[in-house]
Design a protein around this motif. Structure first.
Motif, PDB file in Angstrom:
ATOM      1  N   ALA A 204     -11.241  -2.861  -4.463  1.00 13.92           N
ATOM      2  CA  ALA A 204     -10.845  -1.455  -4.577  1.00 13.92           C
ATOM      3  C   ALA A 204      -9.444  -1.381  -5.169  1.00 13.92           C
ATOM      4  O   ALA A 204      -8.648  -2.317  -5.033  1.00 13.92           O
ATOM      5  CB  ALA A 204     -10.881  -0.772  -3.215  1.00 13.92           C
ATOM      6  N   CYS A 205      -9.161  -0.269  -5.827  1.00 18.53           N
ATOM      7  CA  CYS A 205      -7.847  -0.058  -6.440  1.00 18.53           C
ATOM      8  C   CYS A 205      -7.298   1.302  -6.023  1.00 18.53           C
ATOM      9  O   CYS A 205      -8.053   2.217  -5.706  1.00 18.53           O
ATOM     10  CB  CYS A 205      -7.935  -0.082  -7.961  1.00 18.53           C
ATOM     11  N   THR A 206      -5.990   1.420  -6.064  1.00 15.77           N
ATOM     12  CA  THR A 206      -5.345   2.723  -5.930  1.00 15.77           C
ATOM     13  C   THR A 206      -4.262   2.829  -6.988  1.00 15.77           C
ATOM     14  O   THR A 206      -3.592   1.848  -7.314  1.00 15.77           O
ATOM     15  CB  THR A 206      -4.705   2.934  -4.537  1.00 15.77           C
ATOM     16  N   SER A 207      -4.116   4.015  -7.524  1.00 18.61           N
ATOM     17  CA  SER A 207      -3.118   4.264  -8.557  1.00 18.61           C
ATOM     18  C   SER A 207      -2.258   5.453  -8.137  1.00 18.61           C
ATOM     19  O   SER A 207      -2.672   6.605  -8.285  1.00 18.61           O
ATOM     20  CB  SER A 207      -3.796   4.534  -9.908  1.00 18.61           C
ATOM     21  N   GLU A 208      -1.119   5.157  -7.543  1.00 19.18           N
ATOM     22  CA  GLU A 208      -0.153   6.170  -7.101  1.00 19.18           C
ATOM     23  C   GLU A 208      -0.804   7.201  -6.185  1.00 19.18           C
ATOM     24  O   GLU A 208      -0.523   8.390  -6.270  1.00 19.18           O
ATOM     25  CB  GLU A 208       0.490   6.849  -8.309  1.00 19.18           C
ATOM     26  N   GLU A 209      -1.648   6.738  -5.271  1.00 22.34           N
ATOM     27  CA  GLU A 209      -2.351   7.644  -4.360  1.00 22.34           C
ATOM     28  C   GLU A 209      -1.647   7.796  -3.013  1.00 22.34           C
ATOM     29  O   GLU A 209      -1.800   8.811  -2.341  1.00 22.34           O
ATOM     30  CB  GLU A 209      -3.790   7.159  -4.153  1.00 22.34           C
ATOM     31  N   LEU A 214       3.507   3.501  -7.057  1.00 22.34           N
ATOM     32  CA  LEU A 214       2.950   2.339  -6.368  1.00 22.34           C
ATOM     33  C   LEU A 214       1.455   2.213  -6.646  1.00 22.34           C
ATOM     34  O   LEU A 214       0.691   3.145  -6.388  1.00 22.34           O
ATOM     35  CB  LEU A 214       3.171   2.463  -4.858  1.00 22.34           C
ATOM     36  N   ASN A 215       1.031   1.078  -7.166  1.00 26.55           N
ATOM     37  CA  ASN A 215      -0.384   0.764  -7.376  1.00 26.55           C
ATOM     38  C   ASN A 215      -0.774  -0.435  -6.524  1.00 26.55           C
ATOM     39  O   ASN A 215       0.086  -1.236  -6.138  1.00 26.55           O
ATOM     40  CB  ASN A 215      -0.671   0.469  -8.846  1.00 26.55           C
ATOM     41  N   ALA A 216      -2.069  -0.587  -6.269  1.00 25.01           N
ATOM     42  CA  ALA A 216      -2.519  -1.698  -5.426  1.00 25.01           C
ATOM     43  C   ALA A 216      -3.977  -2.032  -5.691  1.00 25.01           C
ATOM     44  O   ALA A 216      -4.756  -1.190  -6.170  1.00 25.01           O
ATOM     45  CB  ALA A 216      -2.326  -1.355  -3.947  1.00 25.01           C
ATOM     46  N   VAL A 217      -4.346  -3.265  -5.350  1.00 26.73           N
ATOM     47  CA  VAL A 217      -5.743  -3.712  -5.398  1.00 26.73           C
ATOM     48  C   VAL A 217      -5.997  -4.531  -4.137  1.00 26.73           C
ATOM     49  O   VAL A 217      -5.065  -5.089  -3.553  1.00 26.73           O
ATOM     50  CB  VAL A 217      -6.026  -4.584  -6.648  1.00 26.73           C
ATOM     51  N   ALA A 218      -7.263  -4.596  -3.714  1.00 24.35           N
ATOM     52  CA  ALA A 218      -7.609  -5.378  -2.525  1.00 24.35           C
ATOM     53  C   ALA A 218      -9.078  -5.758  -2.566  1.00 24.35           C
ATOM     54  O   ALA A 218      -9.894  -5.095  -3.219  1.00 24.35           O
ATOM     55  CB  ALA A 218      -7.309  -4.582  -1.253  1.00 24.35           C
ATOM     56  N   ALA A 219      -9.410  -6.830  -1.846  1.00 27.54           N
ATOM     57  CA  ALA A 219     -10.782  -7.323  -1.771  1.00 27.54           C
ATOM     58  C   ALA A 219     -11.110  -7.673  -0.314  1.00 27.54           C
ATOM     59  O   ALA A 219     -10.202  -7.947   0.484  1.00 27.54           O
ATOM     60  CB  ALA A 219     -10.961  -8.553  -2.664  1.00 27.54           C
ATOM     61  N   PRO A 220     -12.397  -7.674   0.045  1.00 28.58           N
ATOM     62  CA  PRO A 220     -12.781  -7.877   1.447  1.00 28.58           C
ATOM     63  C   PRO A 220     -12.726  -9.330   1.919  1.00 28.58           C
ATOM     64  O   PRO A 220     -13.080 -10.250   1.182  1.00 28.58           O
ATOM     65  CB  PRO A 220     -14.219  -7.353   1.479  1.00 28.58           C
ATOM     66  N   VAL A 221     -12.300  -9.493   3.161  1.00 24.38           N
ATOM     67  CA  VAL A 221     -12.308 -10.793   3.837  1.00 24.38           C
ATOM     68  C   VAL A 221     -13.425 -10.771   4.869  1.00 24.38           C
ATOM     69  O   VAL A 221     -13.549  -9.810   5.634  1.00 24.38           O
ATOM     70  CB  VAL A 221     -10.960 -11.062   4.527  1.00 24.38           C
TER      71      VAL A 221
END
Length: 268
Positions: A204-209, A214-221
């Protein structure tokens, strides 16, 4: 240690709240410790251990039983620790394990990307960051460690939300979604679409939300049984983590998630 004359005092303290409420919590924890030590015990035995009247012990046991933390053997009237304790212990163990196993993975992801890497787990209706590592390009000293962040406005939160059971996910998606910036998703339909994409893409990604710039990405563990127990990813300034670079950073985060999942016992 019996104290049958303390009934009136016990009740008056509980009615007063404040110190009385704290005392009630302390006694409830003491009951759990007594049962952990003895294995099982009756109301009289527990009351003697606590130094309270039987009625007080019975009320405490009733609350703990209602929450599944203790159970009663009906024929003998003995109480013992319930399945709720195992549920809480299991959740705590997962956090401890993912923190321990995640440290080198989080550090490696930060070194690989140069950005700030985080590991987050679900905490009720929010994501809580339990680990953080800063890469060489990180320009801020902002500490995300221990911070609870909204599920709908963060990359880790979207990952955790996407993998919840349908009923639980819908209850969170359809409630009022606070707006943090002009880019925050505040509609259930828009959020559902992004959660579907997160399931299909594996990140998943976020773009200044959550914050402008600030932007971010993440993946499941995943745990040994395949259940999603956390999310690992990176965040950084939008001018460096621009939209066109997010898929590449998401792929690196997904690779880190695979490694951490392997360390957690997942073989898929």
């Amino acid at each position: 240690m019996s104290n049958t004359s303390g009934t009136t005092e016990d009740r008056s303290e509980e009615r007063r709240g404040g110190a009385g409420s704290v005392q009630s919590v302390d006694r409830a924890v003491s009951v759990l410790e007594i049962l952990a030590k003895l294995g099982e015990a009756g109301v009289t035995e527990i009351a003697e251990e606590l130094g309270v009247h039987k009625s007080t012990a019975f009320r405490i046991l009733g609350v703990l039983e209602h929450r599944g933390l203790v159970e009663q053997e009906k024929e003998r009237g003995k109480y013992y620790l319930g399945a709720g304790v195992l549920r809480l212990a299991g959740a705590a163990a997962i956090r401890l394990d993912i923190s321990q196993e995640g440290q080198p993975v989080c550090r490696a992801l930060a070194d690989d990307t140069g950005e700030t890497a985080n590991i987050a787990v679900l905490d009720g209706d929010a994501a809580v960051n339990i680990m953080q590592a800063r890469g060489s390009a990180a320009v801020t000293a902002y500490n995300w460690l221990g911070r609870r962040t909204p599920l709908h406005a963060t990359a880790s939160g979207k990952v955790l939300l996407a993998h919840l059971p349908h009923e639980r996910r819908e209850s969170l998606v359809t409630r009022k979604l606070p707006r943090f910036t002009e880019n925050t998703l505040t509609t259930a339909s828009g959020l559902r679409a992004q959660l579907t994409a997160a399931l299909e893409d594996g990140f998943a990604c976020t773009s200044e939300e959550l914050e402008i710039g600030l932007n971010a990405v993440a993946a499941p563990v995943r745990a040994h049984d395949g259940a999603v127990i956390g999310a690992i990813g990176v965040s950084g300034p939008a001018y460096r983590m621009a939209r066109q670079h997010l898929p590449e950073l998401a792929e690196r985060s997904a690779q880190a998630a695979v490694e951490l999942s392997r360390r957690m016992g997942f073989g898929g």
